[in-house]
Design a protein around this motif. Structure first.
Motif, mmCIF file in Angstrom:
data_model
loop_
_atom_site.group_PDB
_atom_site.id
_atom_site.type_symbol
_atom_site.label_atom_id
_atom_site.label_comp_id
_atom_site.label_asym_id
_atom_site.label_seq_id
_atom_site.Cartn_x
_atom_site.Cartn_y
_atom_site.Cartn_z
ATOM 1 N N GLU A 198 6.676 3.654 9.774
ATOM 2 C CA GLU A 198 6.316 3.380 8.380
ATOM 3 C C GLU A 198 6.842 2.015 7.947
ATOM 4 O OE1 GLU A 198 7.126 5.392 4.014
ATOM 5 O OE2 GLU A 198 7.366 6.601 5.810
ATOM 6 N N GLU A 245 -1.733 6.521 11.628
ATOM 7 C CA GLU A 245 -1.586 5.538 10.553
ATOM 8 C C GLU A 245 -1.664 4.100 11.062
ATOM 9 O OE1 GLU A 245 -2.432 6.513 7.608
ATOM 10 O OE2 GLU A 245 -0.592 6.072 6.512
ATOM 11 N N ALA A 296 -8.552 7.176 13.454
ATOM 12 C CA ALA A 296 -7.394 7.700 12.703
ATOM 13 C C ALA A 296 -7.667 9.111 12.209
ATOM 14 C CB ALA A 296 -7.081 6.772 11.531
ATOM 15 N N GLY A 301 -5.107 12.130 10.858
ATOM 16 C CA GLY A 301 -4.400 11.392 9.809
ATOM 17 C C GLY A 301 -5.267 11.006 8.626
ATOM 18 N N LYS A 304 -3.579 10.656 5.125
ATOM 19 C CA LYS A 304 -2.345 9.862 5.009
ATOM 20 C C LYS A 304 -2.634 8.559 4.244
ATOM 21 C CE LYS A 304 -0.164 11.846 9.093
ATOM 22 N NZ LYS A 304 0.392 11.596 10.435
ATOM 23 N N TYR A 306 -2.476 5.113 4.554
ATOM 24 C CA TYR A 306 -3.328 3.992 4.966
ATOM 25 C C TYR A 306 -4.764 4.458 5.226
ATOM 26 C CZ TYR A 306 0.823 1.069 5.309
ATOM 27 O OH TYR A 306 1.954 0.366 5.005
#
Length: 438
Positions: A198, A245, A296, A301, A304, A306
């Motif tokens: 992150e 991400e 992604a 993901g 999430k 992004y």
């Protein structure tokens, strides 16, 4: 490929070649040396010495077949010399020097092959080291661009409009902090990996955003910075193929960067999304962004941060004309983003989307509710952010409340430090005054 005949390569062309090699290979060389010496600063110094050797040697001998391996070998020889001649030679340094020397003599080319097998891991360790939380964000950004991006101190200083001396001190301070904190040269695992990824992504996206819309200066964009961030993101996607991400951030940057040409007029003036000539968008880059987003999402993901931002960008890219933009879906995506990653900036962007989907009165209500909540909570994040009065002025203008709109636009002009953004807002102010005089 045989070595390039130096007699057929103009001097300037050769220097450009060496610069390109350095930009591609420096992170690998510094990473490999850091693994061997356990010292980022020493590794960078040795890599720079190898670069100087290349600048002296290659004009006579030609660019070698494997320039990265050449730089690594040259740097390692200097590492041996440096460790052996150190006035404060200690047992550990002797051991490292002996190990390097043994590798060099006994393994030769096989060593380069074996190093290639671990080099990607080394680069990944270097990225995690440069983005370590022990460093202030400005230090992480400077060190990332320097060590992984291969940018010079002068280039980074120019990009961020700070004196070269200040940037140099920032880099030195960051390296000293890493050394004093004994930050290990390693890729974290488990929960720490997720938290550190992150941090790494945040650094890369901050670099991209600074390039995409400069916070100050005479230019609307600093394309080299956003291109560098995109290159770093693509590198991360190769190094961390299972992290959704990472792919989502690449998707977000690809989709946003695809609009770069349309974001500037002939004289460098800023052109906002709704006014852009969409035929100028880079459709190959849009496809790459869409593919990265799908990847992604396949990794699980899709919800999430992004990935949601990339999905918002994808909504814009799917619209053939501005009027076809699916603003209702964008509001829903911002709602989801606010649930998992609440921030005043996300809330501000949501208010813009509400204004487009439901009309300016609804947008203004959302904006004023945000302002009231921030005031109640003592949150001053938006107080100095020029886009808040800019958006409010735009909504007020659409509602015909011209006097209030003028005050907000004037407030926004006073806040922004970017010349192109000042011009954009000044033009809007002229439109307001013209409308008010009718």
């Amino acid at each position: 490929m045989s070595a390039t005949d130096p007699h057929h390569v103009p001097h300037q062309a050769l220097h450009r070649t060496i610069e390109a090699v350095w930009r591609i290979e420096s992170a690998r060389v510094i990473a490999g040396l850091t693994r061997l010496t356990h010292d980022v600063g020493l590794a960078e110094d040795l890599a720079q010495e190898a670069l100087l050797a290349a600048l002296e040697t290659w004009p006579q001998s030609g660019v070698p077949d494997n320039p990265g391996a050449w730089l690594m070998t040259a740097a390692k020889r200097r590492a041996i010399d440096s460790l052996r001649r150190g006035s404060m030679l200690v047992q550990k340094h002797e051991e490292i020097a002996r190990e390097l020397e043994w590798q060099q003599e006994r393994l030769g080319d096989a060593l380069e092959h074996s190093l290639d097998q671990v080099i990607d891991d080394d680069v990944l360790r270097l990225i995690f080291t440069a983005c370590h939380p022990v460093l202030a964000m400005e230090g992480r950004i400077a060190l990332t661009l320097r060590l992984i991006g291969g940018l010079t101190t002068a280039e980074i200083a120019r990009a961020f409009l700070v004196p070269e001396k200040t940037l140099g001190q920032r880099v030195s301070r960051a390296k000293k902090t890493l050394s004093e904190a004994h930050v290990p040269f390693e890729t974290p695992s488990g929960d720490e990996l997720r938290s550190r990824v992150e941090s790494v992504l945040m650094v890369v996206y901050l670099i991209f955003n600074e390039g995409y819309t400069a916070t100050s200066g005479d230019e609307w964009m600093r394309a080299a910075l956003s291109e560098e961030a995109l290159r770093l993101g693509r590198m991360l996607a190769q190094l961390l193929p299972g992290e959704s991400e990472v792919h989502a951030l690449v998707a977000l940057m690809e989709l946003q960067a695809s609009r770069s040409t349309a974001r500037r007029g002939k004289n460098g003036e800023a052109i906002l999304l709704m006014d852009q000539d969409r035929s100028l968008w880079d459709h190959a880059q849009i496809q790459r962004g869409m593919t990265a987003l799908e990847h992604a999402q396949r990794l699980g993901g899709g919800a999430k941060p992004y990935a949601l931002q990339a999905a918002i960008a994808a909504c814009h890219m799917r619209a053939r004309i501005a009027e076809e933009t699916d603003w209702d879906r964008i509001v829903l995506l911002y709602d989801a983003l606010l649930q998992i990653n609440p921030s005043p900036i996300v809330a501000l962007n949501r208010a813009v989307a509400v204004g487009m989907a439901q009309g300016p009165a609804s947008g203004l209500d959302a904006l004023d509710a945000l302002d009231a909540a921030a005031t109640l909570a003592g949150d001053s994040a938006l107080a100095g952010y020029h886009l808040f009065p800019s958006v409010r002025g735009d909504l007020l203008m659409k509602l015909g409340r011209l006097s209030e709109a003028r005050e907000e636009i004037q407030r926004a002009i006073a806040m922004t430090k970017n010349l192109r953004e000042q011009e954009l807002l000044a033009n809007r102010l002229k439109q307001l005054e013209k409308a008010a005089s009718v």
